[in-house]
Design an enzyme around this catalytic site. Structure first.
Site, PDB file in Angstrom:
ATOM      1  N   ASP A  16      18.273 -12.307 -39.100  1.00 26.43           N
ATOM      2  CA  ASP A  16      17.451 -12.017 -37.922  1.00 26.43           C
ATOM      3  C   ASP A  16      17.585 -10.520 -37.621  1.00 26.43           C
ATOM      4  O   ASP A  16      18.690 -10.029 -37.352  1.00 26.43           O
ATOM      5  CB  ASP A  16      18.007 -12.866 -36.769  1.00 26.43           C
ATOM      6  CG  ASP A  16      17.335 -12.573 -35.441  1.00 26.43           C
ATOM      7  OD1 ASP A  16      16.519 -11.628 -35.346  1.00 26.43           O
ATOM      8  OD2 ASP A  16      17.645 -13.297 -34.481  1.00 26.43           O
ATOM      9  N   ASN A  30       1.608  -5.007 -32.957  1.00 28.54           N
ATOM     10  CA  ASN A  30       0.143  -4.929 -33.065  1.00 28.54           C
ATOM     11  C   ASN A  30      -0.302  -3.660 -32.353  1.00 28.54           C
ATOM     12  O   ASN A  30       0.490  -3.018 -31.648  1.00 28.54           O
ATOM     13  CB  ASN A  30      -0.527  -6.183 -32.492  1.00 28.54           C
ATOM     14  CG  ASN A  30      -0.195  -6.400 -31.027  1.00 28.54           C
ATOM     15  OD1 ASN A  30      -0.564  -5.585 -30.171  1.00 28.54           O
ATOM     16  ND2 ASN A  30       0.530  -7.469 -30.739  1.00 28.54           N
ATOM     17  N   GLY A  38       6.265 -13.800 -33.136  1.00 30.59           N
ATOM     18  CA  GLY A  38       7.001 -13.437 -34.353  1.00 30.59           C
ATOM     19  C   GLY A  38       8.152 -12.485 -34.098  1.00 30.59           C
ATOM     20  O   GLY A  38       8.857 -12.578 -33.088  1.00 30.59           O
ATOM     21  N   VAL A  39       8.325 -11.551 -35.006  1.00 34.22           N
ATOM     22  CA  VAL A  39       9.438 -10.612 -34.913  1.00 34.22           C
ATOM     23  C   VAL A  39       9.271  -9.700 -33.678  1.00 34.22           C
ATOM     24  O   VAL A  39      10.249  -9.318 -33.034  1.00 34.22           O
ATOM     25  CB  VAL A  39       9.609  -9.835 -36.243  1.00 34.22           C
ATOM     26  CG1 VAL A  39       8.512  -8.845 -36.478  1.00 34.22           C
ATOM     27  CG2 VAL A  39      10.962  -9.172 -36.315  1.00 34.22           C
ATOM     28  N   ASP A  40       8.038  -9.403 -33.332  1.00 36.92           N
ATOM     29  CA  ASP A  40       7.724  -8.586 -32.155  1.00 36.92           C
ATOM     30  C   ASP A  40       8.269  -9.265 -30.896  1.00 36.92           C
ATOM     31  O   ASP A  40       9.003  -8.643 -30.095  1.00 36.92           O
ATOM     32  CB  ASP A  40       6.193  -8.425 -32.087  1.00 36.92           C
ATOM     33  CG  ASP A  40       5.729  -7.351 -31.132  1.00 36.92           C
ATOM     34  OD1 ASP A  40       6.575  -6.622 -30.584  1.00 36.92           O
ATOM     35  OD2 ASP A  40       4.498  -7.239 -30.935  1.00 36.92           O
ATOM     36  N   THR A 128       3.502 -10.328 -42.995  1.00 43.47           N
ATOM     37  CA  THR A 128       3.540 -11.590 -43.767  1.00 43.47           C
ATOM     38  C   THR A 128       3.650 -12.852 -42.899  1.00 43.47           C
ATOM     39  O   THR A 128       3.786 -13.950 -43.418  1.00 43.47           O
ATOM     40  CB  THR A 128       4.706 -11.600 -44.779  1.00 43.47           C
ATOM     41  OG1 THR A 128       5.948 -11.541 -44.065  1.00 43.47           O
ATOM     42  CG2 THR A 128       4.609 -10.446 -45.743  1.00 43.47           C
ATOM     43  N   GLY A 129       3.591 -12.670 -41.565  1.00 44.05           N
ATOM     44  CA  GLY A 129       3.612 -13.835 -40.679  1.00 44.05           C
ATOM     45  C   GLY A 129       2.215 -14.091 -40.149  1.00 44.05           C
ATOM     46  O   GLY A 129       1.307 -14.467 -40.902  1.00 44.05           O
ATOM     47  N   TYR A 131      -0.121 -12.145 -39.503  1.00 46.56           N
ATOM     48  CA  TYR A 131      -1.172 -11.352 -40.149  1.00 46.56           C
ATOM     49  C   TYR A 131      -1.541 -11.820 -41.555  1.00 46.56           C
ATOM     50  O   TYR A 131      -2.482 -11.298 -42.163  1.00 46.56           O
ATOM     51  CB  TYR A 131      -0.806  -9.856 -40.141  1.00 46.56           C
ATOM     52  CG  TYR A 131      -1.053  -9.172 -38.811  1.00 46.56           C
ATOM     53  CD1 TYR A 131      -1.570  -9.875 -37.722  1.00 46.56           C
ATOM     54  CD2 TYR A 131      -0.781  -7.821 -38.630  1.00 46.56           C
ATOM     55  CE1 TYR A 131      -1.804  -9.250 -36.503  1.00 46.56           C
ATOM     56  CE2 TYR A 131      -1.021  -7.186 -37.417  1.00 46.56           C
ATOM     57  CZ  TYR A 131      -1.528  -7.901 -36.353  1.00 46.56           C
ATOM     58  OH  TYR A 131      -1.769  -7.268 -35.149  1.00 46.56           O
TER      59      TYR A 131
HETATM   60  N1  AR6 Z   1      13.913 -11.215 -37.912  1.00 48.86           N
HETATM   61  C1  AR6 Z   1      13.385 -10.893 -39.112  1.00 48.86           C
HETATM   62  N2  AR6 Z   1      12.166 -11.320 -39.512  1.00 48.86           N
HETATM   63  C2  AR6 Z   1      11.476 -12.115 -38.662  1.00 48.86           C
HETATM   64  C3  AR6 Z   1      11.962 -12.487 -37.391  1.00 48.86           C
HETATM   65  C4  AR6 Z   1      13.248 -11.993 -37.023  1.00 48.86           C
HETATM   66  N3  AR6 Z   1      13.802 -12.294 -35.844  1.00 48.86           N
HETATM   67  N4  AR6 Z   1      11.020 -13.270 -36.790  1.00 48.86           N
HETATM   68  C5  AR6 Z   1      10.002 -13.398 -37.655  1.00 48.86           C
HETATM   69  N5  AR6 Z   1      10.259 -12.709 -38.788  1.00 48.86           N
HETATM   70  P1  AR6 Z   1       5.201 -11.587 -37.841  1.00 48.86           P
HETATM   71  P2  AR6 Z   1       3.005  -9.830 -38.691  1.00 48.86           P
HETATM   72  C6  AR6 Z   1       9.452 -12.537 -40.004  1.00 48.86           C
HETATM   73  O1  AR6 Z   1       4.248 -12.708 -37.577  1.00 48.86           O
HETATM   74  O2  AR6 Z   1       2.609 -10.796 -39.748  1.00 48.86           O
HETATM   75  C7  AR6 Z   1       3.047 -10.511 -33.593  1.00 48.86           C
HETATM   76  O3  AR6 Z   1       2.501 -11.381 -32.638  1.00 48.86           O
HETATM   77  C8  AR6 Z   1       8.387 -13.561 -40.297  1.00 48.86           C
HETATM   78  O4  AR6 Z   1       8.942 -14.711 -40.892  1.00 48.86           O
HETATM   79  O5  AR6 Z   1       6.282 -11.346 -36.864  1.00 48.86           O
HETATM   80  O6  AR6 Z   1       3.113  -8.377 -39.042  1.00 48.86           O
HETATM   81  C9  AR6 Z   1       2.662  -9.066 -33.341  1.00 48.86           C
HETATM   82  O7  AR6 Z   1       2.563  -8.775 -31.968  1.00 48.86           O
HETATM   83  C10 AR6 Z   1       7.505 -12.789 -41.258  1.00 48.86           C
HETATM   84  O8  AR6 Z   1       8.039 -12.858 -42.573  1.00 48.86           O
HETATM   85  O9  AR6 Z   1       4.403 -10.176 -37.993  1.00 48.86           O
HETATM   86  C11 AR6 Z   1       1.345  -8.950 -34.019  1.00 48.86           C
HETATM   87  O10 AR6 Z   1       0.298  -9.405 -33.190  1.00 48.86           O
HETATM   88  C12 AR6 Z   1       7.626 -11.338 -40.777  1.00 48.86           C
HETATM   89  O11 AR6 Z   1       8.747 -11.325 -39.883  1.00 48.86           O
HETATM   90  C13 AR6 Z   1       1.482  -9.867 -35.213  1.00 48.86           C
HETATM   91  O12 AR6 Z   1       2.471 -10.822 -34.855  1.00 48.86           O
HETATM   92  C14 AR6 Z   1       6.407 -10.811 -40.058  1.00 48.86           C
HETATM   93  O13 AR6 Z   1       5.825 -11.836 -39.283  1.00 48.86           O
HETATM   94  C15 AR6 Z   1       1.974  -9.134 -36.431  1.00 48.86           C
HETATM   95  O14 AR6 Z   1       1.969 -10.006 -37.520  1.00 48.86           O
END
Ligand code: AR6
Length: 179
Positions: A16, A30, A38-40, A128-129, A131
């Protein structure tokens, strides 16, 4: 899993990113910079309201953050001193400049880190989440973009924090083909 490239230690970690003790962690944000899931969501939750306040200040000063660009705030309550917020591309099939924009997100994050004299950085797997960027393709872009920057800039350590074993295994399989 770790290796050294041009003096920079590269580590793959299953975990994490909010728990990382690098000087900076990178957020897959974003363009609004005002938070999300997600991570945000995890970073804002763990780091507390100060990060969002600083993001709002940046919005006032310079508007939205375009895809592929990056901005920096402090880390609030996180172990990391800074959060670098970058915006990856939404996957739209692959013919809409997605690889270039994803590479820019990594490269501009590292340029900003360099500007702040940050030596240790942790990246999530951007785009990769929510998006929808295919994980294998994103991994190749991420590893190549960072490698390209390491030909120009020096860091102590760069960590790729993978949130699932599946993501971790993709990186583990791919890293030796690129480094
Ligand atoms: N630590 C590490 N990786 C993580 C964590 C964490 N705590 N949580 C999720 N991931 P995403 P995106 C991984 O969806 O695709 C948001 O709403 C997850 O499994 O967080 O760039 C923003 O505000 C995946 O592999 O980001 C934007 O609107 C990776 O982080 C949008 O999502 C990215 O997934 C951005 O989408």
């Amino acid at each position: 899993m770790e290796l050294t490239y041009k003096g920079t230690k590269i580590k793959l970690i299953l975990g994490d990113i909010t728990k990382e003790d690098t000087e900076a962690i990178v957020n897959a944000a974003n363009s609004s910079l005002l938070g999300g899931g997600g991570v945000d969501g995890a970073i804002h939750k763990a780091g507390g309201p100060k990060i969002l306040e600083e993001c709002k200040e940046i919005r006032k000063r310079q508007g939205k953050c375009p895809t592929g660009e990056a901005v920096i705030t402090t880390g609030g309550n996180l172990k990391a001193k800074y959060v670098i917020h970058t915006v990856g591309p939404v996957w739209k099939g692959g013919n809409n400049n997605e690889p270039k924009l994803l590479a820019n997100a990594y490269k501009n994050s590292l340029k900003l880190a360099h500007k702040y004299n940050i030596k240790t950085i942790a990246f999530p797997s951007i785009s990769t989440g929510v998006y929808g960027y295919p994980k294998e393709k994103a991994c190749i872009v991420a590893l190549n973009a960072v490698k390209e920057m390491l030909d120009k800039l020096n860091f102590e350590e760069i960590r790729f924090i993978l949130f699932s074993k599946y993501d971790f295994d993709i990186y583990k399989k791919t890293i030796n083909q690129i480094y």
